[in-house]
Write an enzyme that holds these catalytic residues in place. Structure first.
Site, PDB file in Angstrom:
ATOM      1  N   HIS A   1     -53.353   8.492   4.904  1.00 34.18           N
ATOM      2  CA  HIS A   1     -54.091   8.722   3.662  1.00 34.18           C
ATOM      3  C   HIS A   1     -55.366   9.535   3.933  1.00 34.18           C
ATOM      4  O   HIS A   1     -55.664  10.473   3.211  1.00 34.18           O
ATOM      5  CB  HIS A   1     -54.542   7.396   3.031  1.00 34.18           C
ATOM      6  CG  HIS A   1     -53.447   6.503   2.551  1.00 34.18           C
ATOM      7  ND1 HIS A   1     -53.311   5.207   2.975  1.00 34.18           N
ATOM      8  CD2 HIS A   1     -52.446   6.702   1.661  1.00 34.18           C
ATOM      9  CE1 HIS A   1     -52.285   4.640   2.361  1.00 34.18           C
ATOM     10  NE2 HIS A   1     -51.726   5.531   1.571  1.00 34.18           N
TER      11      HIS A   1
ATOM     12  N   LYS B   1     -45.068  -3.726  -6.630  1.00 34.18           N
ATOM     13  CA  LYS B   1     -44.913  -4.443  -5.361  1.00 34.18           C
ATOM     14  C   LYS B   1     -46.103  -5.382  -5.141  1.00 34.18           C
ATOM     15  O   LYS B   1     -47.224  -5.075  -5.534  1.00 34.18           O
ATOM     16  CB  LYS B   1     -44.744  -3.456  -4.209  1.00 34.18           C
ATOM     17  CG  LYS B   1     -45.764  -2.345  -4.167  1.00 34.18           C
ATOM     18  CD  LYS B   1     -45.351  -1.223  -3.234  1.00 34.18           C
ATOM     19  CE  LYS B   1     -46.386  -0.103  -3.301  1.00 34.18           C
ATOM     20  NZ  LYS B   1     -46.025   1.096  -2.640  1.00 34.18           N
TER      21      LYS B   1
ATOM     22  N   ARG C   1     -44.288  12.712   3.044  1.00 33.48           N
ATOM     23  CA  ARG C   1     -43.938  12.471   4.444  1.00 33.48           C
ATOM     24  C   ARG C   1     -42.528  12.991   4.694  1.00 33.48           C
ATOM     25  O   ARG C   1     -42.322  14.152   4.928  1.00 33.48           O
ATOM     26  CB  ARG C   1     -44.050  10.980   4.772  1.00 33.48           C
ATOM     27  CG  ARG C   1     -45.471  10.524   4.959  1.00 33.48           C
ATOM     28  CD  ARG C   1     -45.623   9.048   4.797  1.00 33.48           C
ATOM     29  NE  ARG C   1     -45.354   8.641   3.444  1.00 33.48           N
ATOM     30  CZ  ARG C   1     -45.602   7.429   2.970  1.00 33.48           C
ATOM     31  NH1 ARG C   1     -46.091   6.516   3.742  1.00 33.48           N
ATOM     32  NH2 ARG C   1     -45.363   7.142   1.712  1.00 33.48           N
TER      33      ARG C   1
ATOM     34  N   SER D   1     -48.285   2.312   4.951  1.00 29.05           N
ATOM     35  CA  SER D   1     -48.996   1.028   4.856  1.00 29.05           C
ATOM     36  C   SER D   1     -48.020  -0.117   5.106  1.00 29.05           C
ATOM     37  O   SER D   1     -48.356  -1.114   5.749  1.00 29.05           O
ATOM     38  CB  SER D   1     -49.618   0.850   3.471  1.00 29.05           C
ATOM     39  OG  SER D   1     -50.530   1.869   3.212  1.00 29.05           O
TER      40      SER D   1
HETATM   41  P1  ADP Z   1     -47.793   4.436  -3.248  1.00 31.11           P
HETATM   42  O1  ADP Z   1     -47.892   2.960  -3.195  1.00 31.11           O
HETATM   43  O2  ADP Z   1     -47.875   5.032  -4.623  1.00 31.11           O
HETATM   44  O3  ADP Z   1     -46.710   5.039  -2.377  1.00 31.11           O
HETATM   45  P2  ADP Z   1     -49.642   4.746  -1.183  1.00 31.11           P
HETATM   46  O4  ADP Z   1     -50.922   3.992  -1.118  1.00 31.11           O
HETATM   47  O5  ADP Z   1     -48.563   4.267  -0.311  1.00 31.11           O
HETATM   48  O6  ADP Z   1     -49.145   4.892  -2.652  1.00 31.11           O
HETATM   49  O7  ADP Z   1     -49.949   6.266  -0.864  1.00 31.11           O
HETATM   50  C1  ADP Z   1     -50.759   7.090  -1.677  1.00 31.11           C
HETATM   51  C2  ADP Z   1     -50.418   8.521  -1.370  1.00 31.11           C
HETATM   52  O8  ADP Z   1     -50.628   8.788   0.007  1.00 31.11           O
HETATM   53  C3  ADP Z   1     -48.951   8.841  -1.654  1.00 31.11           C
HETATM   54  O9  ADP Z   1     -48.869  10.150  -2.157  1.00 31.11           O
HETATM   55  C4  ADP Z   1     -48.305   8.758  -0.293  1.00 31.11           C
HETATM   56  O10 ADP Z   1     -47.152   9.594  -0.221  1.00 31.11           O
HETATM   57  C5  ADP Z   1     -49.434   9.315   0.558  1.00 31.11           C
HETATM   58  N1  ADP Z   1     -49.302   8.906   1.948  1.00 31.11           N
HETATM   59  C6  ADP Z   1     -49.169   7.654   2.435  1.00 31.11           C
HETATM   60  N2  ADP Z   1     -49.045   7.674   3.791  1.00 31.11           N
HETATM   61  C7  ADP Z   1     -49.104   8.989   4.152  1.00 31.11           C
HETATM   62  C8  ADP Z   1     -49.009   9.687   5.396  1.00 31.11           C
HETATM   63  N3  ADP Z   1     -48.810   9.042   6.539  1.00 31.11           N
HETATM   64  N4  ADP Z   1     -49.136  11.032   5.387  1.00 31.11           N
HETATM   65  C9  ADP Z   1     -49.280  11.677   4.216  1.00 31.11           C
HETATM   66  N5  ADP Z   1     -49.361  11.101   3.004  1.00 31.11           N
HETATM   67  C10 ADP Z   1     -49.274   9.766   2.972  1.00 31.11           C
END
Ligand code: ADP
Length: 171
Positions: A21, A45, A101, A139
């Site tokens: 992130h 979730k 990703r 995450s």
């Molecule tokens: P969600 O629960 O909507 O998937 P997240 O908190 O998991 O949201 O992620 C927020 C944003 O960050 C999303 O666009 C997700 O694709 C991006 N993201 C999460 N991990 C990574 C990563 N390792 N590299 C690039 N983008 C990421």
């Protein structure tokens, strides 16, 4: 002609915020005037951290990364509930940013971008490709590894690592 301010919204669960992130948000500051990191309160979730904890952790990470961000971009963290597009309009976002990703992210993101564009055609969704070294970080897996006592130092900051250790009651 006056150019319109580029206001980006990076929405997510941030349960917890990872180096994946932070990589995306640091890069986004290079082409935005204003970046809002939207921490979603209502999520389908079941999160590990409460919305207040996710907000506080995200804010703390952002504060500690200020020196890596473009100083011309104003960065804010906000909690939001309800429809993403409604929040995007409230903060006058011109673009919704998402990180991509693997191919597995694509279908969900493609559908979400399509639905959001149907709900509001003025707000574009833009994707940033994950950097090589962070593209496998999620995450979900960070929590799973932490729960099983594995080393997550490469994936999250020391502060988040401690927060996870506290949740799982380990050192
Ligand atoms: P969600 O629960 O909507 O998937 P997240 O908190 O998991 O949201 O992620 C927020 C944003 O960050 C999303 O666009 C997700 O694709 C991006 N993201 C999460 N991990 C990574 C990563 N390792 N590299 C690039 N983008 C990421």
């Amino acid at each position: 002609m006056l150019s319109k301010k580029k206001i980006g919204l990076l929405p997510g669960t941030f349960d917890p915020i990872t180096k994946g992130h932070t990589d995306i948000l640091i890069r986004a500051t290079k082409f935005l005037d204003h970046l809002i990191i939207g921490v979603a309160e209502d999520i389908v979730k079941e999160p590990l951290f409460s919305s207040t904890e996710r907000f506080d952790m995200t804010l703390r990470e952002v504060e500690s990364l200020k020196s890596c961000m473009d100083p011309l971009c104003h960065v804010e963290v906000k909690l939001f509930s309800g429809l993403l597009i409604g929040f995007a309009k409230t903060v006058q976002a011109t673009v919704i940013l998402r990180g991509l990703r693997a191919v597995s992210d694509f279908e969900y993101e493609f559908q979400m971008a399509g639905m959001n564009s149907y709900l509001s055609s003025e707000i574009e969704t833009t994707f940033l490709m994950a950097s090589d070294r962070y593209q496998f970080i999620s995450s979900r897996f960070v929590k799973e590894i932490a729960r099983l006592g594995g080393d997550i130092s490469h994936f999250v900051s020391p502060y988040i690592k401690d927060a996870l250790s506290q949740k799982f009651g380990s050192k």
